[in-house]
Design a protein around this motif. Structure first.
Motif, short mmCIF file in Angstrom:
data_model
loop_
_atom_site.label_atom_id
_atom_site.label_comp_id
_atom_site.label_asym_id
_atom_site.label_seq_id
_atom_site.Cartn_x
_atom_site.Cartn_y
_atom_site.Cartn_z
N SER A 222 14.73 -10.57 -3.97
CA SER A 222 15.36 -8.89 -4.15
C SER A 222 15.75 -8.84 -2.48
CB SER A 222 14.88 -8.01 -5.08
OG SER A 222 14.82 -8.69 -6.60
N ASP A 223 14.07 -8.50 -2.11
CA ASP A 223 13.84 -8.47 -0.78
C ASP A 223 13.75 -8.70 0.49
OD1 ASP A 223 12.44 -6.13 -2.75
OD2 ASP A 223 11.12 -7.25 -2.67
N ASP A 224 14.36 -10.39 0.35
CA ASP A 224 13.92 -11.14 1.85
C ASP A 224 15.08 -11.57 2.66
OD1 ASP A 224 11.46 -10.59 2.46
OD2 ASP A 224 11.20 -11.92 0.33
N GLU A 225 15.76 -11.41 3.95
CA GLU A 225 16.37 -12.51 4.49
C GLU A 225 16.94 -13.81 3.89
OE1 GLU A 225 18.37 -9.67 7.63
OE2 GLU A 225 16.65 -9.72 8.04
N GLY A 226 17.93 -14.36 3.82
CA GLY A 226 17.51 -15.85 4.28
C GLY A 226 19.10 -16.34 3.83
#
Length: 243
Positions: A222-226
């Motif tokens: 839910s939180d990280d770019e990738g």
């Protein structure tokens, strides 16, 4: 074929900063020999309807030339999200860059009710042909109209991609809809979403891919770019987070 869903945290209205962030994510996809990378809805500006008029461009604007250069030099196709202007209409668009081909654009056909006062409806349909696959593009609320995915199926698409802004309150409904599209039409389905905040929404992340039976193959957090990569030949998944 390898396809990547890009999950990014947009910088509100900062086109140049967002372009630089896109380049980092695309480089990660290039390193994995990805054939096509899909970014979220309005990824170059963030989902900011109140800024869309002043930030809008012609889809052929040279500010985006860097993506054509990356496509040409690395044999990768790229779609980015941008508000565009055409015939005095403001559109929510996916701008498409393919190696050694002219730039194309698909504009959102089905508008969310809160968008109708700002944006105009766009094109009826868009299908890409890459590595002997037919890929249909959807932008967020497009996927909520059953006719959109049915038209993709009727046109022979075997892959359906959705560039979205999905909030923590709305994500579950769209995950279910996309799973149903995959199961009903036996298509691989891929969704690229924002994380962070955009347009006053807390974005949900969870960029996802489903197999042709509608089963979830992989999902980012839910939180990280990738990027979430699927090889449609064998359903193998790779997750790469960018910190």
């Amino acid at each position: 074929m390898k396809i990547a869903a890009a999950q990014i945290k947009p910088v509100k209205g900062d086109i140049l900063k967002n372009i630089e962030n896109h380049k980092i994510v695309i480089e990660a996809a290039i390193n994995k020999n990805v054939d096509l990378i899909i970014f979220p809805e309005l990824s170059i500006t963030g989902y900011e309807p109140e800024l869309a008029e002043q930030l809008s461009i012609d889809y052929k604007d040279p500010i985006l030339d860097v993506f054509q250069k990356m496509a040409d030099e690395n044999n990768i196709s790229i779609t980015v999200g941008m508000p565009t202007k055409f015939n005095n209409q403001l559109l929510i668009s996916s701008i498409i860059f393919q190696p050694k081909k002219g730039r194309e654009v698909y504009s959102k056909r089905h508008l969310f009710p809160t968008e109708t006062a700002v944006f105009s409806k766009g094109d009826p349909f868009c299908q890409l042909e890459i590595v002997q696959n037919k890929i249909s593009l959807a932008i967020c609320y497009d996927l909520s109209d059953p006719m959109h995915s049915q038209e993709a199926y009727n046109s022979g698409s075997n892959i359906y991609t959705a560039s979205v802004l999905n909030s923590v309150n709305g994500i579950d409904d769209d995950l279910a809809k996309l799973s149903n599209i995959a199961e009903k039409y036996h298509m691989h389905v891929l969704m690229a979403n924002f994380t962070g905040e955009s347009g006053g929404y807390e974005c949900a992340g969870k960029s996802s891919v489903w197999n042709t039976n509608g089963s979830l193959l992989g999902q980012l957090n839910s939180d990280d770019e990738g990027i979430l990569i699927v090889n449609t030949d064998n359903d193998r998944i790779e997750k790469i987070y960018i910190y």
